[in-house]
Design a protein around this motif. Structure first.
Motif, PDB file in Angstrom:
ATOM      1  N   VAL A 146       7.477 -27.196  -9.608  1.00 60.27           N
ATOM      2  CA  VAL A 146       8.030 -27.900  -8.452  1.00 60.27           C
ATOM      3  C   VAL A 146       7.028 -27.834  -7.299  1.00 60.27           C
ATOM      4  O   VAL A 146       6.048 -27.087  -7.350  1.00 60.27           O
ATOM      5  N   SER A 147       7.302 -28.588  -6.249  1.00 61.33           N
ATOM      6  CA  SER A 147       6.434 -28.583  -5.082  1.00 61.33           C
ATOM      7  C   SER A 147       6.714 -27.370  -4.199  1.00 61.33           C
ATOM      8  O   SER A 147       7.632 -26.583  -4.467  1.00 61.33           O
ATOM      9  N   ARG A 148       5.961 -27.237  -3.124  1.00 59.28           N
ATOM     10  CA  ARG A 148       6.090 -26.077  -2.256  1.00 59.28           C
ATOM     11  C   ARG A 148       7.438 -26.051  -1.518  1.00 59.28           C
ATOM     12  O   ARG A 148       7.993 -24.981  -1.277  1.00 59.28           O
ATOM     13  N   THR A 149       7.983 -27.220  -1.190  1.00 56.74           N
ATOM     14  CA  THR A 149       9.217 -27.261  -0.402  1.00 56.74           C
ATOM     15  C   THR A 149      10.388 -26.574  -1.109  1.00 56.74           C
ATOM     16  O   THR A 149      11.044 -25.700  -0.509  1.00 56.74           O
ATOM     17  N   PRO A 150      10.699 -26.901  -2.378  1.00 58.42           N
ATOM     18  CA  PRO A 150      11.803 -26.190  -3.044  1.00 58.42           C
ATOM     19  C   PRO A 150      11.550 -24.692  -3.167  1.00 58.42           C
ATOM     20  O   PRO A 150      12.483 -23.887  -3.089  1.00 58.42           O
ATOM     21  N   VAL A 151      10.296 -24.306  -3.351  1.00 57.77           N
ATOM     22  CA  VAL A 151       9.966 -22.888  -3.463  1.00 57.77           C
ATOM     23  C   VAL A 151      10.239 -22.176  -2.154  1.00 57.77           C
ATOM     24  O   VAL A 151      10.856 -21.105  -2.128  1.00 57.77           O
ATOM     25  N   ARG A 152       9.798 -22.768  -1.035  1.00 59.76           N
ATOM     26  CA  ARG A 152      10.017 -22.140   0.260  1.00 59.76           C
ATOM     27  C   ARG A 152      11.511 -22.076   0.604  1.00 59.76           C
ATOM     28  O   ARG A 152      11.985 -21.101   1.203  1.00 59.76           O
ATOM     29  N   GLU A 153      12.253 -23.112   0.226  1.00 62.02           N
ATOM     30  CA  GLU A 153      13.699 -23.104   0.478  1.00 62.02           C
ATOM     31  C   GLU A 153      14.380 -22.025  -0.366  1.00 62.02           C
ATOM     32  O   GLU A 153      15.315 -21.355   0.095  1.00 62.02           O
ATOM     33  N   ALA A 154      13.919 -21.858  -1.601  1.00 61.17           N
ATOM     34  CA  ALA A 154      14.467 -20.821  -2.476  1.00 61.17           C
ATOM     35  C   ALA A 154      14.146 -19.437  -1.914  1.00 61.17           C
ATOM     36  O   ALA A 154      14.999 -18.541  -1.905  1.00 61.17           O
ATOM     37  N   ILE A 155      12.918 -19.262  -1.434  1.00 63.57           N
ATOM     38  CA  ILE A 155      12.511 -17.981  -0.847  1.00 63.57           C
ATOM     39  C   ILE A 155      13.385 -17.646   0.349  1.00 63.57           C
ATOM     40  O   ILE A 155      13.796 -16.493   0.549  1.00 63.57           O
ATOM     41  N   ALA A 156      13.693 -18.650   1.166  1.00 62.50           N
ATOM     42  CA  ALA A 156      14.531 -18.418   2.352  1.00 62.50           C
ATOM     43  C   ALA A 156      15.917 -17.918   1.943  1.00 62.50           C
ATOM     44  O   ALA A 156      16.474 -17.010   2.576  1.00 62.50           O
ATOM     45  N   ARG A 157      16.485 -18.480   0.885  1.00 59.62           N
ATOM     46  CA  ARG A 157      17.793 -18.029   0.404  1.00 59.62           C
ATOM     47  C   ARG A 157      17.712 -16.630  -0.178  1.00 59.62           C
ATOM     48  O   ARG A 157      18.606 -15.798   0.035  1.00 59.62           O
ATOM     49  N   LEU A 158      16.632 -16.338  -0.893  1.00 60.68           N
ATOM     50  CA  LEU A 158      16.467 -15.009  -1.479  1.00 60.68           C
ATOM     51  C   LEU A 158      16.294 -13.952  -0.390  1.00 60.68           C
ATOM     52  O   LEU A 158      16.766 -12.821  -0.531  1.00 60.68           O
ATOM     53  N   GLU A 159      15.625 -14.323   0.693  1.00 60.85           N
ATOM     54  CA  GLU A 159      15.492 -13.402   1.813  1.00 60.85           C
ATOM     55  C   GLU A 159      16.858 -13.130   2.448  1.00 60.85           C
ATOM     56  O   GLU A 159      17.176 -11.990   2.806  1.00 60.85           O
ATOM     57  N   GLN A 160      17.669 -14.162   2.545  1.00 60.23           N
ATOM     58  CA  GLN A 160      18.980 -14.032   3.168  1.00 60.23           C
ATOM     59  C   GLN A 160      19.878 -13.058   2.401  1.00 60.23           C
ATOM     60  O   GLN A 160      20.660 -12.318   3.004  1.00 60.23           O
ATOM     61  N   ILE A 161      19.769 -13.041   1.084  1.00 54.41           N
ATOM     62  CA  ILE A 161      20.623 -12.148   0.300  1.00 54.41           C
ATOM     63  C   ILE A 161      19.936 -10.816  -0.010  1.00 54.41           C
ATOM     64  O   ILE A 161      20.494  -9.984  -0.720  1.00 54.41           O
ATOM     65  N   GLY A 162      18.727 -10.630   0.504  1.00 50.66           N
ATOM     66  CA  GLY A 162      18.083  -9.334   0.415  1.00 50.66           C
ATOM     67  C   GLY A 162      17.198  -9.081  -0.786  1.00 50.66           C
ATOM     68  O   GLY A 162      16.846  -7.928  -1.057  1.00 50.66           O
ATOM     69  N   LEU A 163      16.796 -10.125  -1.500  1.00 54.51           N
ATOM     70  CA  LEU A 163      15.969  -9.928  -2.692  1.00 54.51           C
ATOM     71  C   LEU A 163      14.473 -10.073  -2.436  1.00 54.51           C
ATOM     72  O   LEU A 163      13.660  -9.623  -3.251  1.00 54.51           O
ATOM     73  N   VAL A 164      14.091 -10.714  -1.339  1.00 54.70           N
ATOM     74  CA  VAL A 164      12.677 -10.795  -0.978  1.00 54.70           C
ATOM     75  C   VAL A 164      12.516 -10.437   0.498  1.00 54.70           C
ATOM     76  O   VAL A 164      13.465 -10.533   1.281  1.00 54.70           O
ATOM     77  N   THR A 165      11.314 -10.020   0.832  1.00 59.35           N
ATOM     78  CA  THR A 165      10.975  -9.687   2.216  1.00 59.35           C
ATOM     79  C   THR A 165       9.859 -10.619   2.662  1.00 59.35           C
ATOM     80  O   THR A 165       8.809 -10.688   2.003  1.00 59.35           O
TER      81      THR A 165
END
Length: 234
Positions: free
Chosen positions: A49-68
């Motif tokens: 996928v492109s960078r946009t879906p990845v960055r949006e996914a990262i933002a959600r993962l940060e929100q639930i505490g799985l990435v910093t």
């Protein structure tokens, strides 16, 4: 004007959801390890996928505490956080209690049979030490209440907090010692079959509170609980 078969917005949403769920699963099962640095270009190539879906996914993962995420610096897989896990467990237990309370009056014989079957698969997986199969069977067991309750808000909350619990379980225990949970599951089914919504709800909550990741939130993750307290998964 003919209605398009799929809008660009729908396509972006599907790509974003695919990226999120794939990355979340990789973090939970340990493919992406705590502290591992996440590179956008590598993730894009892996996910297709492109960078946009990845960055949006990262933002959600940060929100639930799985990435910093450190803006302008790095994105890494979050370390195991005992306090966050205990908090997630408390929320999950409350949600599963509610799910049982709402679902029991609407359960069918087929639903109860499905729970019994899932518990049988759970017991078998514990005996053979198959972690993935045990977790899948446990999810299937508790998922009946969640599905029958029809409470979408409840399901959404569980979708956020459950990965934190599963991650701790996979990382901290090399073998499953949750045989007591088989009996707990059977008791929950017995209460549900009798139409005891309150009893089943309480038993379901207690089942989810069985796991004690550590003696206290301030302990080190390496210090683990005694095996007799480590009823994993539920």
């Amino acid at each position: 004007m003919p209605v398009p078969s799929r809008s660009a917005a729908t396509e972006r949403s599907l790509l974003r959801e695919h990226a999120f769920r794939t990355l979340r699963a990789a973090i939970v099962d340990g493919t992406l390890e705590p502290g591992e640095r996440l590179n956008d270009a590598e993730l894009c190539a892996w996910l297709g996928v492109s960078r946009t879906p990845v960055r949006e996914a990262i933002a959600r993962l940060e929100q639930i505490g799985l990435v910093t995420v450190r803006p302008g610096s790095s994105t890494t897989v979050s370390p195991l956080d005992v306090r966050a896990t205990v908090e997630a467990q408390t929320v999950a237990a409350a949600m599963h209690e509610l799910a049982a309370r709402e679902a029991v009056p609407a359960l069918t014989a087929a639903d109860l049979d499905a729970m019994t079957s899932a518990n049988g698969a759970f017991a078998e997986a514990l005996e053979t030490g198959e972690v993935d199969a045990a977790i899948a069977a446990d999810d299937a067991f508790h998922g009946v209440f969640v599905r029958v309750s029809g409470n979408r808000r409840l399901a959404a909350v569980l979708d956020d907090v459950t990965p934190l619990l599963r991650r701790m379980e996979r990382t901290r225990f090399a073998s499953l010692t949750g045989r007591a949970s088989v009996a707990q599951h059977a008791r929950i089914v017995e209460l549900a079959r009798a139409g005891d919504a309150e009893g089943a709800a309480r038993a379901n909550r207690e089942n989810w509170l069985t796991l004690r990741p550590l003696d206290s939130p301030g302990d080190s993750p390496e210090d683990g609980p005694d095996q007799e307290d480590a009823d994993v998964p539920r």
